[in-house]
Write a protein that holds these residues in place. Structure first.
Motif, PDB file in Angstrom:
ATOM      1  N   SER A 113      41.891 -12.309  11.279  1.00 38.48           N
ATOM      2  CA  SER A 113      40.462 -12.628  11.316  1.00 38.48           C
ATOM      3  C   SER A 113      40.010 -12.907   9.884  1.00 38.48           C
ATOM      4  CB  SER A 113      39.654 -11.490  11.943  1.00 38.48           C
ATOM      5  OG  SER A 113      39.945 -10.275  11.304  1.00 38.48           O
ATOM      6  N   ILE A 114      39.072 -13.837   9.762  1.00 36.98           N
ATOM      7  CA  ILE A 114      38.611 -14.241   8.435  1.00 36.98           C
ATOM      8  C   ILE A 114      37.094 -14.130   8.398  1.00 36.98           C
ATOM      9  CG2 ILE A 114      38.440 -16.177   6.805  1.00 36.98           C
ATOM     10  CD1 ILE A 114      41.172 -17.085   7.673  1.00 36.98           C
ATOM     11  N   GLU A 115      36.607 -13.463   7.368  1.00 36.94           N
ATOM     12  CA  GLU A 115      35.153 -13.290   7.217  1.00 36.94           C
ATOM     13  C   GLU A 115      34.719 -13.975   5.920  1.00 36.94           C
ATOM     14  OE1 GLU A 115      34.179  -9.151   7.384  1.00 36.94           O
ATOM     15  OE2 GLU A 115      32.068  -9.490   6.900  1.00 36.94           O
ATOM     16  N   CYS A 116      33.764 -14.904   6.025  1.00 34.09           N
ATOM     17  CA  CYS A 116      33.292 -15.607   4.833  1.00 34.09           C
ATOM     18  C   CYS A 116      32.169 -14.810   4.191  1.00 34.09           C
ATOM     19  CB  CYS A 116      32.792 -16.997   5.219  1.00 34.09           C
ATOM     20  SG  CYS A 116      34.126 -18.025   5.841  1.00 34.09           S
ATOM     21  N   MET A 117      32.228 -14.689   2.877  1.00 36.77           N
ATOM     22  CA  MET A 117      31.199 -13.933   2.149  1.00 36.77           C
ATOM     23  C   MET A 117      30.617 -14.811   1.051  1.00 36.77           C
ATOM     24  SD  MET A 117      32.922 -10.189   1.999  1.00 36.77           S
ATOM     25  CE  MET A 117      33.188  -9.287   3.531  1.00 36.77           C
ATOM     26  N   ASP A 118      29.346 -14.525   0.679  1.00 38.99           N
ATOM     27  CA  ASP A 118      28.694 -15.402  -0.289  1.00 38.99           C
ATOM     28  C   ASP A 118      28.737 -14.852  -1.714  1.00 38.99           C
ATOM     29  OD1 ASP A 118      26.938 -13.358  -0.068  1.00 38.99           O
ATOM     30  OD2 ASP A 118      25.292 -14.528   0.780  1.00 38.99           O
ATOM     31  N   GLY A 119      29.561 -13.855  -1.947  1.00 39.07           N
ATOM     32  CA  GLY A 119      29.690 -13.341  -3.312  1.00 39.07           C
ATOM     33  C   GLY A 119      31.068 -12.751  -3.539  1.00 39.07           C
ATOM     34  N   ALA A 120      31.582 -12.933  -4.764  1.00 39.62           N
ATOM     35  CA  ALA A 120      32.902 -12.381  -5.077  1.00 39.62           C
ATOM     36  C   ALA A 120      32.869 -10.857  -5.072  1.00 39.62           C
ATOM     37  CB  ALA A 120      33.362 -12.897  -6.438  1.00 39.62           C
ATOM     38  N   GLY A 121      31.740 -10.291  -5.535  1.00 42.06           N
ATOM     39  CA  GLY A 121      31.614  -8.834  -5.573  1.00 42.06           C
ATOM     40  C   GLY A 121      31.719  -8.232  -4.171  1.00 42.06           C
ATOM     41  N   LYS A 122      31.145  -8.946  -3.176  1.00 38.86           N
ATOM     42  CA  LYS A 122      31.214  -8.458  -1.783  1.00 38.86           C
ATOM     43  C   LYS A 122      32.661  -8.451  -1.304  1.00 38.86           C
ATOM     44  CE  LYS A 122      26.618 -10.112  -0.572  1.00 38.86           C
ATOM     45  NZ  LYS A 122      25.822 -11.082   0.149  1.00 38.86           N
ATOM     46  N   VAL A 123      33.405  -9.498  -1.667  1.00 41.38           N
ATOM     47  CA  VAL A 123      34.827  -9.573  -1.277  1.00 41.38           C
ATOM     48  C   VAL A 123      35.595  -8.416  -1.907  1.00 41.38           C
ATOM     49  CG1 VAL A 123      36.956 -10.911  -1.587  1.00 41.38           C
ATOM     50  CG2 VAL A 123      34.851 -12.065  -0.873  1.00 41.38           C
ATOM     51  N   LEU A 124      35.353  -8.178  -3.197  1.00 45.20           N
ATOM     52  CA  LEU A 124      36.091  -7.118  -3.894  1.00 45.20           C
ATOM     53  C   LEU A 124      35.724  -5.742  -3.347  1.00 45.20           C
ATOM     54  CD1 LEU A 124      35.964  -8.554  -7.527  1.00 45.20           C
ATOM     55  CD2 LEU A 124      37.837  -8.702  -5.887  1.00 45.20           C
ATOM     56  N   ASP A 125      34.432  -5.551  -2.999  1.00 47.14           N
ATOM     57  CA  ASP A 125      34.017  -4.277  -2.388  1.00 47.14           C
ATOM     58  C   ASP A 125      34.710  -4.083  -1.041  1.00 47.14           C
ATOM     59  OD1 ASP A 125      32.364  -3.502  -4.438  1.00 47.14           O
ATOM     60  OD2 ASP A 125      30.530  -4.288  -3.519  1.00 47.14           O
ATOM     61  N   ALA A 126      34.773  -5.163  -0.245  1.00 42.29           N
ATOM     62  CA  ALA A 126      35.413  -5.065   1.080  1.00 42.29           C
ATOM     63  C   ALA A 126      36.888  -4.707   0.932  1.00 42.29           C
ATOM     64  CB  ALA A 126      35.257  -6.391   1.840  1.00 42.29           C
ATOM     65  N   VAL A 127      37.536  -5.265  -0.087  1.00 48.30           N
ATOM     66  CA  VAL A 127      38.964  -4.992  -0.306  1.00 48.30           C
ATOM     67  C   VAL A 127      39.162  -3.556  -0.795  1.00 48.30           C
ATOM     68  CG1 VAL A 127      40.940  -5.578  -1.776  1.00 48.30           C
ATOM     69  CG2 VAL A 127      39.621  -7.406  -0.683  1.00 48.30           C
ATOM     70  N   SER A 128      38.363  -3.126  -1.771  1.00 48.49           N
ATOM     71  CA  SER A 128      38.619  -1.783  -2.317  1.00 48.49           C
ATOM     72  C   SER A 128      38.229  -0.687  -1.338  1.00 48.49           C
ATOM     73  CB  SER A 128      37.971  -1.583  -3.690  1.00 48.49           C
ATOM     74  OG  SER A 128      36.630  -1.918  -3.647  1.00 48.49           O
ATOM     75  N   SER A 129      37.258  -0.965  -0.444  1.00 46.52           N
ATOM     76  CA  SER A 129      36.884   0.075   0.527  1.00 46.52           C
ATOM     77  C   SER A 129      37.819   0.100   1.730  1.00 46.52           C
ATOM     78  CB  SER A 129      35.458  -0.163   1.028  1.00 46.52           C
ATOM     79  OG  SER A 129      35.437  -1.318   1.862  1.00 46.52           O
ATOM     80  N   GLY A 130      38.657  -0.938   1.858  1.00 45.54           N
ATOM     81  CA  GLY A 130      39.570  -0.997   3.002  1.00 45.54           C
ATOM     82  C   GLY A 130      38.973  -1.754   4.182  1.00 45.54           C
TER      83      GLY A 130
END
Ligand SMILES: O=C(O)C(=O)C[C@]1(C(=O)O)C=C[C@@H](O)C=C1
Length: 263
Positions: A113-130
């Motif tokens: 599944s792929i989720e599009c986000m409008d900010g790099a910080g949001k992507v990095l938060d999603a990755v670090s939180s799991g």
């Protein structure tokens, strides 16, 4: 000479043999997942995937072209990975870099599944939180979407994401895109990069300190430096600093398998 029916029968036989082998491969993938249980590390192994694809590209002959061969194996590898763990990719859709979505889909396969986000910080938060298995962001040539300095700060939760792969793995050369997008992307994940045998390492080195390698960008008092090889520390810098612990102002922000050429 074979008739059309003979040739189609042969193709049917090949399809069944391929299907049998693919089913067997997924069975083994299941066992690999079990073998990885406990502390045997992450499911996604970009270094191993790069080795598999390079080996096949090296033995490739006939009319099967290299981009097609790689496309087949991307789906095979992704099917196996998605069977081990559901892959949820967070994609930074910067304006002009919409093709990053296609790179993510090609890499992660149809089951992810792929989720599009409008900010790099949001992507990095999603990755670090799991919340996301991995993040896909435009390559660093796109200064308008500069995100690599965010890897230098601590995140609220979990492990700091690291760059672990670069897309596409089949080198197509830089594209003249909108807003400086050059046609490539990086994968970040909350795991350490792994060696593939032919790698490049990325460091952020405090500006003002001489270092070897190629300077890709500069921001927030740091230079983004790429060096050939799978390195723990930047070459050239320790010599300059005298190598004393605690004095070397750099972050190792990731490493990735060098791409193969379409040939
Ligand atoms: O070798 C592994 O660690 C596997 O999980 C198997 C496999 C594969 O299908 O070959 C699948 C996913 C990994 O990212 C790498 C390789």
């Amino acid at each position: 000479m074979s008739t059309l029916d003979d040739l189609r029968r042969e193709i049917d036989g090949i399809d069944e043999a391929l299907h049998d082998l693919l089913m067997r491969r997924v069975e083994i993938g299941k066992q690999v997942a079990e073998a990885k249980g406990g502390d045997r590390g992450p499911y996604f192994r970009p270094g191993r995937e790069a080795q598999i694809i390079r080996r096949l590209v090296a033995r490739n002959e006939s009319f099967l072209n290299v981009p097609t061969l790689i496309r087949f194996w991307r789906e095979i590898l992704s099917a196996n990975l998605n069977m081990q763990t559901h892959v949820h990719a967070a994609v930074f859709m910067a304006e002009g870099a919409e093709r990053v979505y296609d790179l993510a889909r090609d890499h992660c396969g149809i089951s992810a599944s792929i989720e599009c986000m409008d900010g790099a910080g949001k992507v990095l938060d999603a990755v670090s939180s799991g919340a996301a298995t991995l993040g896909v962001l435009p390559g660093v040539a796109m200064k308008a979407a500069r995100w690599w300095p965010l890897l230098l700060s601590d995140r609220a939760e979990g492990m700091a994401p690291r760059i672990i792969a670069r897309l596409p793995f089949c080198e197509t050369g830089p594209e003249a895109g909108i807003n400086g997008f050059a046609g490539d992307a990086f994968i970040v994940a909350a795991q350490e990069p792994e060696e593939s045998g032919e790698d490049r390492t990325l460091f952020a080195v405090e500006t003002g300190h001489a270092v070897d390698g190629e300077i890709l960008d500069e921001a927030d008092g740091f230079r983004l430096v790429e060096q050939a090889g799978f390195l723990e520390a930047p070459e050239g810098l320790e010599r300059h600093m005298g190598g004393r612990e605690g004095e070397v102002p750099y972050y190792r922000i990731g490493a990735y398998a060098a791409p193969v050429h379409a040939g």
